[in-house]
Design a protein around this motif. Structure first.
Motif, PDB file in Angstrom:
ATOM      1  N   ASP A   9       0.846  -1.192   0.000  1.00  0.00           N
ATOM      2  CA  ASP A   9       0.000   0.000   0.000  1.00  0.00           C
ATOM      3  C   ASP A   9       0.882   1.243   0.000  1.00  0.00           C
ATOM      4  O   ASP A   9       1.818   1.345   0.793  1.00  0.00           O
ATOM      5  CB  ASP A   9      -0.911  -0.015   1.228  1.00  0.00           C
ATOM      6  N   ASN A  10       0.589   2.165  -0.927  1.00  0.00           N
ATOM      7  CA  ASN A  10       1.426   3.355  -1.063  1.00  0.00           C
ATOM      8  C   ASN A  10       0.546   4.599  -1.191  1.00  0.00           C
ATOM      9  O   ASN A  10       0.095   4.940  -2.287  1.00  0.00           O
ATOM     10  CB  ASN A  10       2.325   3.217  -2.294  1.00  0.00           C
ATOM     11  N   PRO A  11       0.316   5.317  -0.089  1.00  0.00           N
ATOM     12  CA  PRO A  11      -0.520   6.514  -0.153  1.00  0.00           C
ATOM     13  C   PRO A  11       0.137   7.675  -0.903  1.00  0.00           C
ATOM     14  O   PRO A  11      -0.514   8.682  -1.177  1.00  0.00           O
ATOM     15  CB  PRO A  11      -0.763   6.874   1.311  1.00  0.00           C
ATOM     16  N   PRO A  64      -3.795   9.499  -8.345  1.00  0.00           N
ATOM     17  CA  PRO A  64      -4.534   8.251  -8.102  1.00  0.00           C
ATOM     18  C   PRO A  64      -5.916   8.276  -8.755  1.00  0.00           C
ATOM     19  O   PRO A  64      -6.607   9.291  -8.725  1.00  0.00           O
ATOM     20  CB  PRO A  64      -4.644   8.181  -6.590  1.00  0.00           C
ATOM     21  N   LEU A  65      -6.270   7.158  -9.355  1.00  0.00           N
ATOM     22  CA  LEU A  65      -7.582   6.993  -9.972  1.00  0.00           C
ATOM     23  C   LEU A  65      -8.281   5.789  -9.354  1.00  0.00           C
ATOM     24  O   LEU A  65      -7.623   4.803  -9.004  1.00  0.00           O
ATOM     25  CB  LEU A  65      -7.438   6.773 -11.479  1.00  0.00           C
ATOM     26  N   PRO A  66      -9.604   5.837  -9.239  1.00  0.00           N
ATOM     27  CA  PRO A  66     -10.329   4.687  -8.682  1.00  0.00           C
ATOM     28  C   PRO A  66     -10.098   3.451  -9.546  1.00  0.00           C
ATOM     29  O   PRO A  66     -10.022   3.530 -10.764  1.00  0.00           O
ATOM     30  CB  PRO A  66     -11.795   5.111  -8.756  1.00  0.00           C
ATOM     31  N   MET A  67      -9.964   2.330  -8.874  1.00  0.00           N
ATOM     32  CA  MET A  67      -9.758   1.062  -9.558  1.00  0.00           C
ATOM     33  C   MET A  67     -10.656   0.022  -8.894  1.00  0.00           C
ATOM     34  O   MET A  67     -10.688  -0.076  -7.658  1.00  0.00           O
ATOM     35  CB  MET A  67      -8.290   0.648  -9.457  1.00  0.00           C
ATOM     36  N   ARG A  68     -11.358  -0.729  -9.681  1.00  0.00           N
ATOM     37  CA  ARG A  68     -12.242  -1.749  -9.136  1.00  0.00           C
ATOM     38  C   ARG A  68     -11.438  -3.014  -8.818  1.00  0.00           C
ATOM     39  O   ARG A  68     -10.733  -3.542  -9.665  1.00  0.00           O
ATOM     40  CB  ARG A  68     -13.338  -2.067 -10.157  1.00  0.00           C
ATOM     41  N   GLN A  81       7.080  -1.331 -11.420  1.00  0.00           N
ATOM     42  CA  GLN A  81       8.180  -0.376 -11.536  1.00  0.00           C
ATOM     43  C   GLN A  81       7.650   1.048 -11.746  1.00  0.00           C
ATOM     44  O   GLN A  81       8.349   2.019 -11.486  1.00  0.00           O
ATOM     45  CB  GLN A  81       9.104  -0.737 -12.713  1.00  0.00           C
ATOM     46  N   CYS A  82       6.403   1.150 -12.217  1.00  0.00           N
ATOM     47  CA  CYS A  82       5.833   2.467 -12.515  1.00  0.00           C
ATOM     48  C   CYS A  82       4.563   2.781 -11.724  1.00  0.00           C
ATOM     49  O   CYS A  82       4.271   3.946 -11.480  1.00  0.00           O
ATOM     50  CB  CYS A  82       5.496   2.561 -13.999  1.00  0.00           C
ATOM     51  N   TYR A  83       3.795   1.761 -11.376  1.00  0.00           N
ATOM     52  CA  TYR A  83       2.481   1.984 -10.783  1.00  0.00           C
ATOM     53  C   TYR A  83       2.402   1.442  -9.362  1.00  0.00           C
ATOM     54  O   TYR A  83       3.030   0.442  -9.028  1.00  0.00           O
ATOM     55  CB  TYR A  83       1.389   1.342 -11.640  1.00  0.00           C
ATOM     56  N   GLY A  84       1.595   2.107  -8.564  1.00  0.00           N
ATOM     57  CA  GLY A  84       1.362   1.675  -7.195  1.00  0.00           C
ATOM     58  C   GLY A  84      -0.121   1.725  -6.883  1.00  0.00           C
ATOM     59  O   GLY A  84      -0.923   2.230  -7.677  1.00  0.00           O
ATOM     60  N   THR A 106     -15.897  -2.345   2.967  1.00  0.00           N
ATOM     61  CA  THR A 106     -15.849  -1.748   1.633  1.00  0.00           C
ATOM     62  C   THR A 106     -14.443  -1.227   1.377  1.00  0.00           C
ATOM     63  O   THR A 106     -13.947  -0.356   2.097  1.00  0.00           O
ATOM     64  CB  THR A 106     -16.868  -0.602   1.496  1.00  0.00           C
ATOM     65  N   VAL A 107     -13.810  -1.775   0.341  1.00  0.00           N
ATOM     66  CA  VAL A 107     -12.445  -1.409  -0.012  1.00  0.00           C
ATOM     67  C   VAL A 107     -12.488  -0.397  -1.156  1.00  0.00           C
ATOM     68  O   VAL A 107     -13.100  -0.650  -2.190  1.00  0.00           O
ATOM     69  CB  VAL A 107     -11.626  -2.643  -0.443  1.00  0.00           C
ATOM     70  N   ASP A 108     -11.845   0.747  -0.948  1.00  0.00           N
ATOM     71  CA  ASP A 108     -11.695   1.769  -1.985  1.00  0.00           C
ATOM     72  C   ASP A 108     -10.248   1.666  -2.461  1.00  0.00           C
ATOM     73  O   ASP A 108      -9.320   2.009  -1.732  1.00  0.00           O
ATOM     74  CB  ASP A 108     -11.990   3.155  -1.412  1.00  0.00           C
ATOM     75  N   LEU A 109     -10.061   1.181  -3.681  1.00  0.00           N
ATOM     76  CA  LEU A 109      -8.735   0.922  -4.232  1.00  0.00           C
ATOM     77  C   LEU A 109      -8.413   1.973  -5.281  1.00  0.00           C
ATOM     78  O   LEU A 109      -9.245   2.277  -6.142  1.00  0.00           O
ATOM     79  CB  LEU A 109      -8.722  -0.481  -4.839  1.00  0.00           C
ATOM     80  N   ARG A 110      -7.230   2.526  -5.202  1.00  0.00           N
ATOM     81  CA  ARG A 110      -6.773   3.537  -6.157  1.00  0.00           C
ATOM     82  C   ARG A 110      -5.433   3.113  -6.741  1.00  0.00           C
ATOM     83  O   ARG A 110      -4.631   2.498  -6.052  1.00  0.00           O
ATOM     84  CB  ARG A 110      -6.586   4.888  -5.469  1.00  0.00           C
TER      85      ARG A 110
END
Length: 132
Positions: A40-42, A47-51, A74-77, A90-94
């Motif tokens: 997890d990297n705040p 950040p965009l919502p991801m299902r 290497q590029c995305y978190g 309820t998990v809000d994933l970004r």
């Protein structure tokens, strides 16, 4: 009469207010997912919502492993937050760019990933949802 008009105006204002835009869907439970383990990297950028696609239980009942598809590690978190009720989690994933990858060229490839999401209370029989 003024009281009735004021009450009617208040009811109309509340009933025509926009509804909350957050939507949720039930996450299916699947055995431990294969793929890249993300932390997890705040600090992710833009950040965009991801299902999320599914979840699995972890040894400690105070977390769930959430499975998703994103870009290369290497590029995305990813960053996950959770809202808990007695009945649901309820998990809000970004997903977003890692701070150290901003301005770098990144390949466009889908990667199966998982991230452990800590809970305040044991999961137990609660339903797991994804926000999107």
């Amino acid at each position: 009469m003024r009281t009735l008009l004021a009450l009617t105006a208040a009811v109309l204002a509340v009933s025509t207010a926009p509804a909350a835009s957050a939507e949720t869907a039930v996450l299916p439970e699947r055995p431990g997912g294969a793929g890249v383990v993300f932390t997890d990297n705040p600090a992710i950028v833009d950040p965009l919502p991801m299902r999320a696609e599914s979840f699995s239980r972890v040894a400690d009942d105070r977390a769930v492993a959430v499975h998703f598809t994103t870009g290369t590690p290497q590029c995305y978190g990813v960053h996950a937050t959770v809202a808990e009720t007695p009945e649901t989690v309820t998990v809000d994933l970004r997903s977003g760019t890692l701070p150290e990858a901003v301005g770098q060229a990144c390949i466009l490839i889908a990667v199966a990933g998982t991230v452990d999401v800590p809970l305040q209370n044991p999961l137990g029989a609660r339903q797991v949802l994804t926000a999107f």
